[in-house]
Design a protein around this motif. Structure first.
Motif, PDB file in Angstrom:
ATOM      1  N   TYR A 151      12.179  96.634   0.545  1.00 29.69           N
ATOM      2  CA  TYR A 151      12.749  96.706   1.890  1.00 29.69           C
ATOM      3  C   TYR A 151      12.028  97.778   2.706  1.00 29.69           C
ATOM      4  O   TYR A 151      11.689  98.839   2.186  1.00 29.69           O
ATOM      5  CB  TYR A 151      14.238  97.073   1.841  1.00 29.69           C
ATOM      6  CG  TYR A 151      15.134  96.013   1.260  1.00 29.69           C
ATOM      7  CD1 TYR A 151      15.497  96.038  -0.079  1.00 29.69           C
ATOM      8  CD2 TYR A 151      15.616  94.982   2.063  1.00 29.69           C
ATOM      9  CE1 TYR A 151      16.321  95.059  -0.608  1.00 29.69           C
ATOM     10  CE2 TYR A 151      16.446  94.002   1.539  1.00 29.69           C
ATOM     11  CZ  TYR A 151      16.786  94.051   0.203  1.00 29.69           C
ATOM     12  OH  TYR A 151      17.603  93.072  -0.319  1.00 29.69           O
ATOM     13  N   TYR A 160       7.575 107.200   2.853  1.00 29.12           N
ATOM     14  CA  TYR A 160       8.274 107.516   4.087  1.00 29.12           C
ATOM     15  C   TYR A 160       7.264 107.984   5.128  1.00 29.12           C
ATOM     16  O   TYR A 160       6.088 108.244   4.796  1.00 29.12           O
ATOM     17  CB  TYR A 160       9.373 108.556   3.853  1.00 29.12           C
ATOM     18  CG  TYR A 160       8.870 109.905   3.383  1.00 29.12           C
ATOM     19  CD1 TYR A 160       8.631 110.147   2.030  1.00 29.12           C
ATOM     20  CD2 TYR A 160       8.645 110.935   4.291  1.00 29.12           C
ATOM     21  CE1 TYR A 160       8.167 111.370   1.598  1.00 29.12           C
ATOM     22  CE2 TYR A 160       8.179 112.160   3.868  1.00 29.12           C
ATOM     23  CZ  TYR A 160       7.949 112.380   2.520  1.00 29.12           C
ATOM     24  OH  TYR A 160       7.486 113.598   2.096  1.00 29.12           O
ATOM     25  N   PHE A 198      17.186  98.196   8.505  1.00 22.94           N
ATOM     26  CA  PHE A 198      16.362  97.715   7.399  1.00 22.94           C
ATOM     27  C   PHE A 198      15.770  96.357   7.710  1.00 22.94           C
ATOM     28  O   PHE A 198      16.341  95.570   8.486  1.00 22.94           O
ATOM     29  CB  PHE A 198      17.208  97.585   6.127  1.00 22.94           C
ATOM     30  CG  PHE A 198      17.669  98.898   5.543  1.00 22.94           C
ATOM     31  CD1 PHE A 198      18.830  99.512   6.016  1.00 22.94           C
ATOM     32  CD2 PHE A 198      16.967  99.506   4.518  1.00 22.94           C
ATOM     33  CE1 PHE A 198      19.266 100.705   5.471  1.00 22.94           C
ATOM     34  CE2 PHE A 198      17.403 100.702   3.965  1.00 22.94           C
ATOM     35  CZ  PHE A 198      18.546 101.312   4.456  1.00 22.94           C
ATOM     36  N   GLN A 216      12.502 100.213   6.222  1.00 29.89           N
ATOM     37  CA  GLN A 216      13.600 100.833   6.975  1.00 29.89           C
ATOM     38  C   GLN A 216      13.010 101.797   7.989  1.00 29.89           C
ATOM     39  O   GLN A 216      12.153 102.612   7.650  1.00 29.89           O
ATOM     40  CB  GLN A 216      14.531 101.593   6.032  1.00 29.89           C
ATOM     41  CG  GLN A 216      15.638 102.362   6.733  1.00 29.89           C
ATOM     42  CD  GLN A 216      15.623 103.844   6.421  1.00 29.89           C
ATOM     43  OE1 GLN A 216      15.110 104.292   5.396  1.00 29.89           O
ATOM     44  NE2 GLN A 216      16.198 104.646   7.313  1.00 29.89           N
ATOM     45  N   LYS A 231      19.413  99.539 -11.306  1.00 27.53           N
ATOM     46  CA  LYS A 231      18.729 100.806 -11.041  1.00 27.53           C
ATOM     47  C   LYS A 231      19.029 101.278  -9.629  1.00 27.53           C
ATOM     48  O   LYS A 231      19.260 100.464  -8.732  1.00 27.53           O
ATOM     49  CB  LYS A 231      17.223 100.656 -11.213  1.00 27.53           C
ATOM     50  CG  LYS A 231      16.772 100.446 -12.638  1.00 27.53           C
ATOM     51  CD  LYS A 231      15.268 100.600 -12.744  1.00 27.53           C
ATOM     52  CE  LYS A 231      14.802 100.632 -14.175  1.00 27.53           C
ATOM     53  NZ  LYS A 231      13.352 100.887 -14.289  1.00 27.53           N
ATOM     54  N   ALA A 232      19.001 102.590  -9.427  1.00 29.21           N
ATOM     55  CA  ALA A 232      19.171 103.117  -8.077  1.00 29.21           C
ATOM     56  C   ALA A 232      17.987 102.701  -7.215  1.00 29.21           C
ATOM     57  O   ALA A 232      16.849 102.610  -7.700  1.00 29.21           O
ATOM     58  CB  ALA A 232      19.286 104.641  -8.118  1.00 29.21           C
ATOM     59  N   ASN A 233      18.258 102.432  -5.961  1.00 27.73           N
ATOM     60  CA  ASN A 233      17.180 102.117  -5.029  1.00 27.73           C
ATOM     61  C   ASN A 233      16.182 103.268  -4.995  1.00 27.73           C
ATOM     62  O   ASN A 233      16.563 104.437  -5.040  1.00 27.73           O
ATOM     63  CB  ASN A 233      17.747 101.858  -3.640  1.00 27.73           C
ATOM     64  CG  ASN A 233      18.643 100.642  -3.605  1.00 27.73           C
ATOM     65  OD1 ASN A 233      18.428  99.679  -4.326  1.00 27.73           O
ATOM     66  ND2 ASN A 233      19.675 100.686  -2.775  1.00 27.73           N
ATOM     67  N   GLN A 261       6.364 109.240  -1.672  1.00 27.73           N
ATOM     68  CA  GLN A 261       7.433 110.038  -2.238  1.00 27.73           C
ATOM     69  C   GLN A 261       6.973 110.543  -3.601  1.00 27.73           C
ATOM     70  O   GLN A 261       6.226 109.846  -4.315  1.00 27.73           O
ATOM     71  CB  GLN A 261       8.702 109.191  -2.373  1.00 27.73           C
ATOM     72  CG  GLN A 261       9.851 109.835  -3.114  1.00 27.73           C
ATOM     73  CD  GLN A 261      10.465 111.009  -2.365  1.00 27.73           C
ATOM     74  OE1 GLN A 261      10.100 111.306  -1.230  1.00 27.73           O
ATOM     75  NE2 GLN A 261      11.417 111.679  -2.997  1.00 27.73           N
ATOM     76  N   LEU A 301      12.984 105.201  -3.197  1.00 31.30           N
ATOM     77  CA  LEU A 301      12.136 105.448  -2.034  1.00 31.30           C
ATOM     78  C   LEU A 301      10.693 105.552  -2.510  1.00 31.30           C
ATOM     79  O   LEU A 301      10.374 106.361  -3.377  1.00 31.30           O
ATOM     80  CB  LEU A 301      12.556 106.745  -1.336  1.00 31.30           C
ATOM     81  CG  LEU A 301      11.644 107.245  -0.212  1.00 31.30           C
ATOM     82  CD1 LEU A 301      11.649 106.275   0.970  1.00 31.30           C
ATOM     83  CD2 LEU A 301      12.071 108.644   0.260  1.00 31.30           C
ATOM     84  N   TYR A 328      11.257 100.848   0.264  1.00 34.49           N
ATOM     85  CA  TYR A 328      12.100 100.997  -0.920  1.00 34.49           C
ATOM     86  C   TYR A 328      11.870  99.847  -1.875  1.00 34.49           C
ATOM     87  O   TYR A 328      11.577  98.724  -1.465  1.00 34.49           O
ATOM     88  CB  TYR A 328      13.587 101.016  -0.539  1.00 34.49           C
ATOM     89  CG  TYR A 328      13.960 102.125   0.396  1.00 34.49           C
ATOM     90  CD1 TYR A 328      13.902 101.944   1.769  1.00 34.49           C
ATOM     91  CD2 TYR A 328      14.373 103.364  -0.087  1.00 34.49           C
ATOM     92  CE1 TYR A 328      14.221 102.965   2.645  1.00 34.49           C
ATOM     93  CE2 TYR A 328      14.709 104.394   0.782  1.00 34.49           C
ATOM     94  CZ  TYR A 328      14.619 104.180   2.144  1.00 34.49           C
ATOM     95  OH  TYR A 328      14.950 105.203   3.004  1.00 34.49           O
ATOM     96  N   HIS A 383      13.319 105.070  10.105  1.00 35.70           N
ATOM     97  CA  HIS A 383      14.112 106.307  10.104  1.00 35.70           C
ATOM     98  C   HIS A 383      13.726 107.164  11.303  1.00 35.70           C
ATOM     99  O   HIS A 383      13.697 108.400  11.237  1.00 35.70           O
ATOM    100  CB  HIS A 383      13.999 107.053   8.773  1.00 35.70           C
ATOM    101  CG  HIS A 383      12.603 107.394   8.312  1.00 35.70           C
ATOM    102  ND1 HIS A 383      12.062 108.657   8.473  1.00 35.70           N
ATOM    103  CD2 HIS A 383      11.668 106.659   7.667  1.00 35.70           C
ATOM    104  CE1 HIS A 383      10.862 108.674   7.943  1.00 35.70           C
ATOM    105  NE2 HIS A 383      10.582 107.490   7.454  1.00 35.70           N
ATOM    106  N   GLN A 389      13.953  97.827  -4.929  1.00 35.23           N
ATOM    107  CA  GLN A 389      15.301  97.621  -5.459  1.00 35.23           C
ATOM    108  C   GLN A 389      15.219  96.742  -6.703  1.00 35.23           C
ATOM    109  O   GLN A 389      14.583  95.672  -6.675  1.00 35.23           O
ATOM    110  CB  GLN A 389      16.198  96.961  -4.403  1.00 35.23           C
ATOM    111  CG  GLN A 389      17.648  96.843  -4.828  1.00 35.23           C
ATOM    112  CD  GLN A 389      18.525  96.266  -3.713  1.00 35.23           C
ATOM    113  OE1 GLN A 389      18.358  95.133  -3.292  1.00 35.23           O
ATOM    114  NE2 GLN A 389      19.487  97.066  -3.256  1.00 35.23           N
ATOM    115  N   ALA A 428      10.026 103.715   6.268  1.00 36.62           N
ATOM    116  CA  ALA A 428      10.136 103.936   4.825  1.00 36.62           C
ATOM    117  C   ALA A 428      10.115 102.606   4.093  1.00 36.62           C
ATOM    118  O   ALA A 428      10.506 101.567   4.639  1.00 36.62           O
ATOM    119  CB  ALA A 428      11.419 104.698   4.513  1.00 36.62           C
TER     120      ALA A 428
END
Lengths: 107, 119
Positions: free
Chosen positions: A87, A49, A98, A89, A42-44, A55, A46, A36, A91, A38, A34
């Protein structure tokens, strides 16, 4: 644990240009990678993926490729809002891990 | 609309136990495939996944911290908790909770809560 090596650490580009960020896993993670974004306050977010699946809401100028151990995030025709931290990551298995991050700055 | 929000003590002393709460809405943790994770980020550093609890109540921990972590959820499936014992200054970080589903990435994140460990 699967170690994620992300490069480059820093990247400078101008709006309209294209950039690529790489992520290498210490062992095969199949397609389960995935990406991301940042940004402060603000919210991270996505972006991608399973290596290449966008997304919902991710602009089509973002694309992901790779499988196994080597993955790439490509951003085409950079927009001003694309600058920030990115970043990767894995999964595929616990513990999720990460990359160290890439700071994309305006040239 | 899926939302998650973390809450914590803000500051605590070394050797104490850190208790964090993730309050969420817009989904049920009892739905098959749902997972809520805890992730932290020291200032200027990368993200570190800590623990997760899934829809079936199964728990997963980062082996590097496993002996100090406990993740749990409430019976109404609207909150997830994380306890970290014996904290020290290295635990100073912004702590996030995030939701994933099935084999996907973290599609929803909270804004994070800053925890400072200091005497």
């Amino acid at each position: 644990d699967v170690q994620m090596t992300q490069s480059p650490s820093n990247l400078a580009a101008s709006p309209g240009e294209s950039v690529s960020i790489n992520c290498k896993a210490s062992k095969s993670i199949s397609k389960y990678l995935a990406w991301y974004q940042q940004k402060p306050g603000k919210a991270n977010k996505l972006l991608i993926y399973s290596g290449s699946t966008l997304q919902s809401g991710t602009p089509s100028r973002f694309s992901g490729s790779g499988s196994g151990t080597d993955f790439t995030l490509t951003i085409r025709n950079l927009e001003p809002e694309d600058f920030g931290l990115y970043y990767c990551q894995q999964h595929n298995e616990y513990p999720f891990t990460f990359g160290s991050g890439t700071k994309l700055e305006i040239k | 609309q899926v939302t998650l929000k973390e809450s914590g003590p803000g500051m605590l002393q070394p050797s104490k136990t850190l208790s964090l709460t993730c309050s969420f809405s817009g989904f049920s943790l009892s739905t098959s495939g749902m997972v809520v994770s805890w992730i932290r980020q020291p200032s200027g550093k990368s993200l570190e996944w800590l623990a997760a609890i899934d829809w079936d109540g199964d728990k997963y921990y980062n082996p590097s911290l496993k002996s100090r972590l406990t993740v749990s959820k409430d019976t109404s499936n609207t909150q997830v908790f994380l306890k970290i014992t014996s904290v020290d200054t290295a635990d100073t970080a912004t702590y996030y909770c995030a939701r994933s589903r099935d084999h996907g990435g973290f599609a929803y994140w909270g804004q994070g809560t800053l925890v400072t460990v200091s005497s």
